[in-house]
Structure formats: C-alpha cells, structure tokens
Motif scaffolding. Structure first.
Motif, mmCIF file in Angstrom:
data_model
loop_
_atom_site.group_PDB
_atom_site.id
_atom_site.type_symbol
_atom_site.label_atom_id
_atom_site.label_comp_id
_atom_site.label_asym_id
_atom_site.label_seq_id
_atom_site.Cartn_x
_atom_site.Cartn_y
_atom_site.Cartn_z
ATOM 1 N N GLU A 239 27.020 -14.966 -18.528
ATOM 2 C CA GLU A 239 26.645 -16.355 -18.814
ATOM 3 C C GLU A 239 27.665 -17.302 -18.184
ATOM 4 N N LYS A 240 28.954 -16.902 -18.338
ATOM 5 C CA LYS A 240 30.024 -17.745 -17.796
ATOM 6 C C LYS A 240 29.910 -17.775 -16.262
ATOM 7 N N ALA A 241 29.689 -16.574 -15.670
ATOM 8 C CA ALA A 241 29.632 -16.501 -14.203
ATOM 9 C C ALA A 241 28.448 -17.306 -13.673
ATOM 10 N N VAL A 242 27.293 -17.157 -14.355
ATOM 11 C CA VAL A 242 26.104 -17.887 -13.892
ATOM 12 C C VAL A 242 26.315 -19.392 -14.080
ATOM 13 N N GLY A 243 26.961 -19.735 -15.202
ATOM 14 C CA GLY A 243 27.268 -21.153 -15.472
ATOM 15 C C GLY A 243 28.157 -21.704 -14.358
ATOM 16 N N GLU A 244 29.174 -20.902 -13.993
ATOM 17 C CA GLU A 244 30.073 -21.362 -12.926
ATOM 18 C C GLU A 244 29.327 -21.513 -11.610
ATOM 19 N N MET A 245 28.390 -20.563 -11.377
ATOM 20 C CA MET A 245 27.615 -20.638 -10.137
ATOM 21 C C MET A 245 26.787 -21.922 -10.091
ATOM 22 N N LYS A 246 26.170 -22.218 -11.247
ATOM 23 C CA LYS A 246 25.336 -23.440 -11.306
ATOM 24 C C LYS A 246 26.210 -24.664 -11.079
ATOM 25 N N GLN A 247 27.367 -24.623 -11.785
ATOM 26 C CA GLN A 247 28.302 -25.733 -11.674
ATOM 27 C C GLN A 247 28.752 -25.892 -10.216
ATOM 28 N N PHE A 248 28.985 -24.738 -9.593
ATOM 29 C CA PHE A 248 29.454 -24.711 -8.208
ATOM 30 C C PHE A 248 28.402 -25.333 -7.287
ATOM 31 N N ASN A 299 34.860 -25.627 5.560
ATOM 32 C CA ASN A 299 35.683 -24.472 5.941
ATOM 33 C C ASN A 299 36.328 -23.825 4.725
ATOM 34 N N GLN A 300 36.861 -24.701 3.850
ATOM 35 C CA GLN A 300 37.502 -24.174 2.640
ATOM 36 C C GLN A 300 36.486 -23.411 1.788
ATOM 37 N N LEU A 301 35.284 -24.012 1.688
ATOM 38 C CA LEU A 301 34.216 -23.381 0.895
ATOM 39 C C LEU A 301 33.848 -22.021 1.445
ATOM 40 N N LEU A 302 33.719 -21.994 2.782
ATOM 41 C CA LEU A 302 33.354 -20.727 3.423
ATOM 42 C C LEU A 302 34.424 -19.665 3.171
ATOM 43 N N THR A 303 35.681 -20.090 3.312
ATOM 44 C CA THR A 303 36.778 -19.144 3.096
ATOM 45 C C THR A 303 36.732 -18.620 1.667
ATOM 46 N N LEU A 304 36.543 -19.551 0.714
ATOM 47 C CA LEU A 304 36.515 -19.158 -0.700
ATOM 48 C C LEU A 304 35.342 -18.216 -0.978
ATOM 49 N N ALA A 305 34.175 -18.569 -0.415
ATOM 50 C CA ALA A 305 32.983 -17.739 -0.636
ATOM 51 C C ALA A 305 33.203 -16.348 -0.054
ATOM 52 N N GLY A 428 40.938 -34.931 -1.250
ATOM 53 C CA GLY A 428 40.849 -33.464 -1.286
ATOM 54 C C GLY A 428 39.557 -33.098 -1.983
ATOM 55 N N ALA A 429 39.072 -31.873 -1.720
ATOM 56 C CA ALA A 429 37.799 -31.461 -2.334
ATOM 57 C C ALA A 429 38.026 -30.685 -3.622
ATOM 58 N N GLY A 430 39.270 -30.463 -3.993
ATOM 59 C CA GLY A 430 39.536 -29.704 -5.228
ATOM 60 C C GLY A 430 39.380 -28.205 -5.039
ATOM 61 N N LEU A 431 39.537 -27.747 -3.799
ATOM 62 C CA LEU A 431 39.366 -26.305 -3.550
ATOM 63 C C LEU A 431 40.686 -25.597 -3.239
ATOM 64 N N GLY A 432 41.709 -26.367 -2.879
ATOM 65 C CA GLY A 432 42.975 -25.773 -2.421
ATOM 66 C C GLY A 432 43.585 -24.827 -3.447
ATOM 67 N N LEU A 433 43.672 -25.255 -4.721
ATOM 68 C CA LEU A 433 44.335 -24.421 -5.731
ATOM 69 C C LEU A 433 43.509 -23.179 -6.080
ATOM 70 N N SER A 434 42.161 -23.263 -5.934
ATOM 71 C CA SER A 434 41.327 -22.063 -6.165
ATOM 72 C C SER A 434 41.710 -21.003 -5.156
ATOM 73 N N LEU A 435 41.904 -21.468 -3.899
ATOM 74 C CA LEU A 435 42.286 -20.514 -2.851
ATOM 75 C C LEU A 435 43.681 -19.945 -3.118
ATOM 76 N N VAL A 436 44.595 -20.819 -3.602
ATOM 77 C CA VAL A 436 45.955 -20.351 -3.916
ATOM 78 C C VAL A 436 45.871 -19.261 -4.975
ATOM 79 N N LYS A 437 45.106 -19.527 -6.038
ATOM 80 C CA LYS A 437 45.007 -18.577 -7.155
ATOM 81 C C LYS A 437 44.434 -17.240 -6.667
ATOM 82 N N TRP A 438 43.369 -17.337 -5.845
ATOM 83 C CA TRP A 438 42.731 -16.110 -5.356
ATOM 84 C C TRP A 438 43.727 -15.275 -4.547
ATOM 85 N N ALA A 439 44.459 -15.975 -3.651
ATOM 86 C CA ALA A 439 45.394 -15.259 -2.769
ATOM 87 C C ALA A 439 46.522 -14.628 -3.585
#
Ligand code: ADP
Length: 475
Positions: A239-248, A299-305, A428-439
């Motif tokens: 539910e959380k993952a699907v919610g995040e996907m919708k939110q995304f 580009n950031q989105l593609l990298t994250l995806a 900024g698009a708010g994606l930089g820290l998501s990428l930091v966390k993932w890495a």
C-alpha cells in the motif's frame, strides 16, 4: 494426475496412522493372549498329570485311582484330571485304561513310542484330532519292576476358539476403526482448514484499488494468525509503495506542468508582443534556462528510476574519499565565491572506501551544492572527511537558512522541498537527496541530517572503510 488436496492428504495420513496403530496393538495383544493361554494349558496338564500320578495304584496289574470320593476337592480334581487319560504297560505295549473322551479321539501310542517316552523325562506333545488339538503329558511310572506310562491331557479347543474369536473381532474392529478415523479426520481437517480457505477468499478479493483492506486476525496467535499478520505487513508495504508511486506520478506531472506553462506563457507573450530580434532573443534565452532546468530534472528522474529498478550496477573499487572530497571542494569554491559564500574543507589523508567513484562523487556534490544553495551571501560551508572507528565520515555543514523541524523526516523523499517558496528560488526538483540516500544505501552506509547550533544544517554520511586498509572489521 491431479495433486491431492491438503484435506485428503491429512485424512489419508490419519487413517494410515490409525490402521498401523490398531494392527500393531492387535497383533501384540494376540501374541500376548496366545502365549498366556498356551502357558496356562501347559501348567494345567502338568498339574493334572503330577496330581493324578499321586492317586495311581496298581491292583493285580491294573491301574486304579485311590481317592476319597467323600472329599469334594479330590472328587472334583479326579473328575477333571481323568477326562483325558491313558495308562499303558510299557513292556507289553498294552493300553490298560483310558477315558472315554480320549478314546473318542482315537489316539493310541505304538510300542516303540511307549519305550521312547518311558526313557526320557516327562514330556509334552500336541496332537491334532477330530475334536481339535490336545496337549498330552507323558510320565513314566515305575511300579515294582514294571514301567507304566501315564498319559494325561487337556483339550486346546477353548484356547483355539478364544484366539480365533479375537482374530474375528480384530478383522471387524480395525476396518471400522480406520473408517471412523477417516470420517473424523476428514471433518477435523475441513474444520481446521476452514480459516485458511477464508483467508484465501479475503486475500483473493484484494486488488490494487483495495490495498487498504486487511486479513482478519483471530487473536489465537497460531500459525494462521501469524500468516495473516505477515500478509497484512506485506499489504501495508505494498500500500505504501503503491501510494508512493501514485504520489510520484502526481509529482512528476505537477513538476512538468509548471515549467511547461512558463514556456508556453513566454512563447505566447513573445508571439503577441515581441517585434524585435532583441526581444525574441531575450525570451529564447529565458526559455533556455527553463529547458535546462527541465532536462536536469528529467535526467535526475531517469537516474533515480534506473537506480531503483536495479538497472544500475555499483562498482566495488577502492576510492580515495579524502582525495575526491578535496578536489570537488576545490572545483566548487569558485561557485560558492560567486554567491559570496565561503567554502572551507579539511580532509584526513587517504581515507579509503570500497565503492563506485561516480556515485560517491554525486553524494559529495549534491550535499555541497545544497549547502551552497541554501546559504545566504556572507555565509559559510564546511566539508570534512574523517575516520571514525570502521567508518569513513563525510560532513557537509553550513550556517544557512536551515530546515524547519517538521520537514526534516521528509527531505530524502522524492520531490520533497522543505519550503517551496525558498526552493523555487533555489530551483531544485527535490530529487538530489533521494539520489544521495540511494547511493549511500548501496554502499552499506547511512546519511543523517542534524541542526547546527546557531542555524544551518549538517549532513553526516558514514560509509564503511576499505577492509584492506588494515582496520579489523567486526563480524
Ligand atoms: P533540491 O534539488 O530541491 O535541492 P534535494 O533533494 O537536494 O532537492 O533537497 C530537498 C530539500 O531539502 C530542499 O528543497 C531543501 O528544502 C532541503 N535542504 C537540503 N539541503 C539543505 C540545506 N543544506 N539547508 C537547508 N535545506 C536543505
């Protein structure tokens, strides 16, 4: 062949177990019973023979039993013991006396048998007759130079009858016991499996649109409850993952709409109002900025995806963390200076990691870039690299505008910007820290954010040091 259902398997299992148990018990009991009855008959025959021998006398060469007919015990013993008896004279081979019942069986010893039995200690033999099996005791009786053979017997018919009735009873009992067990276990298995079927039914009704539904937990804390709890946990994660996907998806649409609207607005205004090359040039260069912002975001989105779908392979090579941080800081210094922000750095020498140089570079760059971005002119940004235990520690601190406490838990989420009005300014698009966390996660590390006393933020990244560097690693 169709595989058996769980219910059928359980029923089969119980029925086979019950049949094995019943047959086992039956056989053991049959054996105990037959050994016991056999022993009783042997004892009976021995007692009768030795008792009767005590009453045996010979008058003029003929056997008589000398007992007191007025003594009821003696009378009853003589009556029982003489039901099956014979007395032979061994020398002549003559049968001197016998009971009617033994005569009826037609048993008569041959002279050579008599001689043999007279020479050995008292013996027992079983003989099959028309009246059933008989056990005989042969005892030699020497009297005044002559030898007689006293034969005393007992019928084994009763024992055989008892054993065969027992076998007949078993032949009924075992199949009916098994049948009963099969019926009982069929119902029991059905009842025990009913909650599973119910769970299955509810689980089958859950679709992407109803991920908020949960399986019933009965509170019995048994295996089924555990299953339901585990399943519910999975549902909650889904539910959380699907919610995040919708939110995304919603966030992407929103993020794309704004710059597109700006581009469109500028183009319309230019079409209506601009009449000189200079004016068109101004609009186009403003649009170029928007395009750059858009393509950076995409580009950031593609990298994250790609990163999150597992397509990105992380290298595991030695990286000189200190060296990398220092050279990035040197590159960023002019950028910071252009915003009137002073950048200083301090790196312990040769702090080594195992990882992917390009992703680690991205971590340092994103954090340093944010620190510069969210710091006012005249502010300060610090970058340090140290060792702490088995970790390499990167700290990126600033005395900038800081983050409101309620935003802190969300800043590593995709598209999250602590304060949109300020964020817009800092584009900024708010994606930089998501990428930091993932890495950082990919390097088995952690990233945390702390408030700095006196304003500003400090981001602390910890990544395990390279093992070969000589520090003992905890297992
Ligand atoms: P962005 O591309 O918008 O910078 P990030 O994911 O890098 O996206 O950052 C998310 C949000 O976290 C930012 O919009 C900002 O509000 C906040 N933030 C990140 N770093 C800092 C910092 N050093 N100081 C204050 N706020 C920060």
């Amino acid at each position: 062949m169709r595989p058996l259902t769980l219910r059928t398997k359980l029923t089969l299992f119980y029925s086979i177990t019950v049949s094995v148990l019943l047959s086992g018990f039956g056989l053991v009991y049959y054996r105990v019973l037959s050994v016991g009855l056999d022993r009783d008959i042997t004892q009976d025959v021995i007692d009768r023979a030795s008792g009767l021998r005590g009453y045996l006398r010979f008058e003029e060469g003929l056997p008589v039993f000398d007992y007191d007919p007025n003594d009821p015990d003696e009378l009853s013993f003589i009556n029982t013991a003489t039901r099956y008896y014979q007395v032979y004279e061994v020398r002549t081979g003559m049968l001197l006396a016998e009971s009617d019942e033994l005569r009826a069986t037609g048993i008569q010893y041959l002279p050579q048998d008599l001689i043999r039995y007279a020479q050995i200690p008292p013996s027992l033999i079983d003989l099959q007759t028309d009246q059933g099996k008989i056990r005989l005791r042969n005892e030699a009786v020497p009297v005044e130079g002559d030898i007689y053979l006293l034969v005393v017997g007992a019928s084994m018919r009763q024992m055989e009858d008892a054993l065969s009735s027992f076998l007949k009873a078993l032949a009924w009992l075992i199949p009916s016991g098994v049948l009963l067990a099969a019926i009982a276990s069929w119902f029991m298995a059905g009842k025990a499996l009913q909650p599973v079927a119910e769970l299955g039914k509810v689980a089958g009704e859950i679709a992407v649109t109803s991920l908020n539904r949960r399986l019933p937990v009965r509170g019995t804390n048994d295996e089924l409850d555990q299953l339901a709890i585990e399943f519910n946990d999975t549902l909650a994660r889904l539910e959380k993952a699907v919610g995040e996907m919708k939110q995304f998806t919603a966030s992407i649409s929103h993020e794309l709409r704004t710059p597109l609207a700006v581009l469109r607005g500028e183009a319309e205004v230019a079409l209506m109002e601009a009449d000189s090359t200079d004016q068109y040039r101004r609009v186009l260069s403003s649009q170029l900025e928007e395009f750059e912002k858009l393509s950076r975001m995409i580009n950031q989105l593609l990298t994250l995806a790609r990163a999150e779908s597992g397509e990105v392979a992380i290298a595991h090579e030695p990286v000189n963390f200190s060296h990398m941080a220092r050279s990035l800081a040197e590159q960023l210094e002019p950028v910071a200076a252009s915003k009137d922000v002073s950048l200083s750095w301090k790196c312990d020498p040769d702090v080594m990691l195992r990882g992917d140089a390009s992703w680690i570079e991205r971590v340092i760059l994103n954090l340093a870039d944010n620190a510069i971005k969210f710091t006012r002119p005249g502010g300060h940004v610090w970058i340090t690299v140290t060792r702490n235990g088995h970790d390499a520690v990167l700290e990126v601190a600033d005395d900038g505008i800081g983050i409101v406490p309620e935003a802190v838990p969300h800043i590593f989420e995709r598209f999250y910007r602590a304060d949109p009005s300020r964020a817009n300014r800092a584009d900024g698009a708010g994606l930089g820290l998501s990428l930091v966390k993932w890495a950082v996660d990919q390097h088995d590390g952690s990233v945390q954010v702390e408030s700095k006393p006196g304003g500003g933020k400090r981001f602390v990244v910890k990544i395990p040091l390279l093992a070969e560097e000589g520090w003992p690693r905890d297992q």
